[in-house]
Design an enzyme around this catalytic site. Structure first.
Site, PDB file in Angstrom:
ATOM      1  NE  ARG A  31      -3.842  -2.145   0.297  1.00  0.00           N
ATOM      2  CZ  ARG A  31      -4.560  -2.974   1.063  1.00  0.00           C
ATOM      3  NH1 ARG A  31      -4.836  -2.648   2.299  1.00  0.00           N
ATOM      4  NH2 ARG A  31      -5.041  -4.100   0.572  1.00  0.00           N
ATOM      5  CD  GLU A 174     -12.341 -10.279   6.877  1.00  0.00           C
ATOM      6  OE1 GLU A 174     -11.521 -10.119   7.796  1.00  0.00           O
ATOM      7  OE2 GLU A 174     -12.310  -9.633   5.822  1.00  0.00           O
ATOM      8  CE  LYS A 216     -13.496  -6.933   7.643  1.00  0.00           C
ATOM      9  NZ  LYS A 216     -12.497  -6.019   8.171  1.00  0.00           N
ATOM     10  CB  SER A 258     -14.371  -1.941   1.369  1.00  0.00           C
ATOM     11  OG  SER A 258     -12.990  -1.938   1.616  1.00  0.00           O
ATOM     12  N   GLY A 259     -13.468  -4.995   0.417  1.00  0.00           N
ATOM     13  CA  GLY A 259     -13.085  -6.039  -0.536  1.00  0.00           C
ATOM     14  C   GLY A 259     -12.724  -5.603  -1.946  1.00  0.00           C
ATOM     15  N   GLY A 260     -12.212  -4.395  -2.106  1.00  0.00           N
ATOM     16  CA  GLY A 260     -11.812  -3.962  -3.447  1.00  0.00           C
ATOM     17  C   GLY A 260     -12.824  -3.045  -4.119  1.00  0.00           C
ATOM     18  NE  ARG A 289      -8.663  -3.463  -0.112  1.00  0.00           N
ATOM     19  CZ  ARG A 289      -8.859  -4.587  -0.787  1.00  0.00           C
ATOM     20  NH1 ARG A 289      -8.324  -4.726  -1.986  1.00  0.00           N
ATOM     21  NH2 ARG A 289      -9.562  -5.575  -0.283  1.00  0.00           N
TER      22      ARG A 289
HETATM   23  P1  13P Z   1     -10.950  -4.095   2.940  1.00  0.00           P
HETATM   24  O1  13P Z   1     -12.091  -3.259   3.440  1.00  0.00           O
HETATM   25  O2  13P Z   1      -9.833  -3.292   2.314  1.00  0.00           O
HETATM   26  O3  13P Z   1     -11.392  -5.255   2.112  1.00  0.00           O
HETATM   27  O4  13P Z   1     -10.235  -4.714   4.224  1.00  0.00           O
HETATM   28  C1  13P Z   1     -11.013  -5.237   5.215  1.00  0.00           C
HETATM   29  C2  13P Z   1     -10.301  -6.339   5.866  1.00  0.00           C
HETATM   30  O5  13P Z   1     -10.096  -6.298   7.056  1.00  0.00           O
HETATM   31  C3  13P Z   1      -9.898  -7.502   5.074  1.00  0.00           C
HETATM   32  O6  13P Z   1      -9.536  -8.546   5.914  1.00  0.00           O
END
Ligand code: 13P
Length: 336
Positions: A31, A174, A216, A258-260, A289
């Site tokens: 990042r 998650e 999550k 958010s996953g991308g 992100r």
């Molecule tokens: P993102 O929201 O960037 O997907 O990250 C969340 C997260 O904790 C992934 O494990």
């Protein structure tokens, strides 16, 4: 109300959500390097402590997920968990050690980190953590996720959750079904439903107090390379349908990854989900992100501009908080 239920609700209530700042050193390095910043212990801490001491934390962030390096660092005389507690948020910690190749299905992953976890949890509790995170990751194709990947990741998530509750902390469970691929949202719906159902089968088998967890999940989306895309309204409806069908109603809340998705997509979709949510589960964010991207870009242009970076972060956090309450709009996004 149990202590664990109280912690979950403290993290998720009143339009608050979670700041996922638990990127591993390898991910954080990627990042930082993507915006031409050299990654070292100091730069990783510098960016993170700017976020943790921002005004937006107070009204928008109920919990911060940290990485092992960060939970042991300090800002001046304050330990990082103390800095986070100072704005009314709770410190959490990522405790898995990453996703490795799954023997028996070499193109899929299994998340590791159970060995020695009980002892590590004791140490994290002493350092101030009151919740934890473990991420299982699944990919979609004609053959995947395989039954083996669905089962073995659910089993690991449940063993993790049992150890965490034993240590008097709230486990974030998650299961992330990745958006990579050309699949449709319908396929994402089916595969995500299978994954979440199996997670709850295992959580129940391991006698998890479901009132003391946070789920999550991913939202239900078309694959990133799908030719046709469904509307934001449909994303919200399918996501809610999946969660209604698969999540027992004792679970106090859902905090999406958010996953991308870009910042605006992640905000707009959450806003519609919250508006249409008729369950008694809180629906909010646990974004990495989608909370940090713009702030990181701003900071990388002038690493001395703490105030400007915090302004960017405060705005993003405010927009996510409004979305968690179904009160976000494009106009508010632009006004700031
Ligand atoms: P993102 O929201 O960037 O997907 O990250 C969340 C997260 O904790 C992934 O494990």
């Amino acid at each position: 109300m149990t202590e664990l239920n109280k912690i979950s609700l403290n993290i998720l209530s009143n339009g608050k959500g979670i700041l996922a700042a638990d990127e591993s050193t390898t991910t954080m390095t990627k990042r930082l390097e993507s915006v031409n910043i050299k990654s070292n212990e100091e730069s990783r801490l510098n960016f993170r402590k700017i976020l943790f001491s921002s005004e937006g934390m107070k009204s928008c962030i109920g919990g911060v997920i940290l990485y092992d390096e960060t939970i042991k660092q300090s800002s001046g005389s304050k330990k990082i968990p103390e800095l986070i507690n100072g704005s009314g948020a709770i410190a959490g910690i990522k405790v898995d050690t990453g996703a490795k190749v799954l023997a028996g299905s070499s193109k899929e992953k299994i998340t590791e980190g159970l060995d020695g976890l009980r002892e590590r949890l004791k140490e994290y509790y002493k350092l101030g953590a009151r919740f934890t995170k473990w991420r299982g990751v699944y990919s979609i194709s004609d053959d995947y996720p395989s039954k083996l990947a669905v089962y073995s990741n659910a089993h690991a998530l449940a063993r993790y959750a049992a150890l965490v509750q034993e240590s008097e902390m709230v486990p974030i469970v998650e299961p992330e079904v990745l958006m990579d691929g050309e699949h449709s949202a319908k396929v994402c719906f089916e595969k995500t439903s299978e994954v979440i159902k199996k997670c709850f089968d295992e959580l129940i088998l391991h006698k998890i107090d479901l009132t003391g967890i946070i789920l999550k999940p991913n939202m239900i989306l078309d694959g990133a390379d799908a030719k046709k895309k469904i509307s934001n309204e449909e994303i919200a409806e399918l996501t809610l349908k999946c969660l209604k069908e698969c999540v027992p109603n004792e679970v106090p809340g859902i905090a999406f990854l958010s996953g991308g998705q870009n910042e605006i997509e992640a905000t707009e979709n959450l806003n519609l989900i919250s508006k249409k949510n008729t369950t008694n589960m809180i629906m909010t964010y646990s974004y990495g992100r989608a909370l940090q991207q713009s702030a990181l870009k701003h900071w990388s242009k002038n690493i001395k501009d703490t105030v400007g970076t915090q302004k960017v972060f405060n705005h993003r956090a405010k927009m996510c908080s409004l979305a968690a309450q179904g009160k976000w709009s494009k106009e508010l996004e632009i006004q700031n």
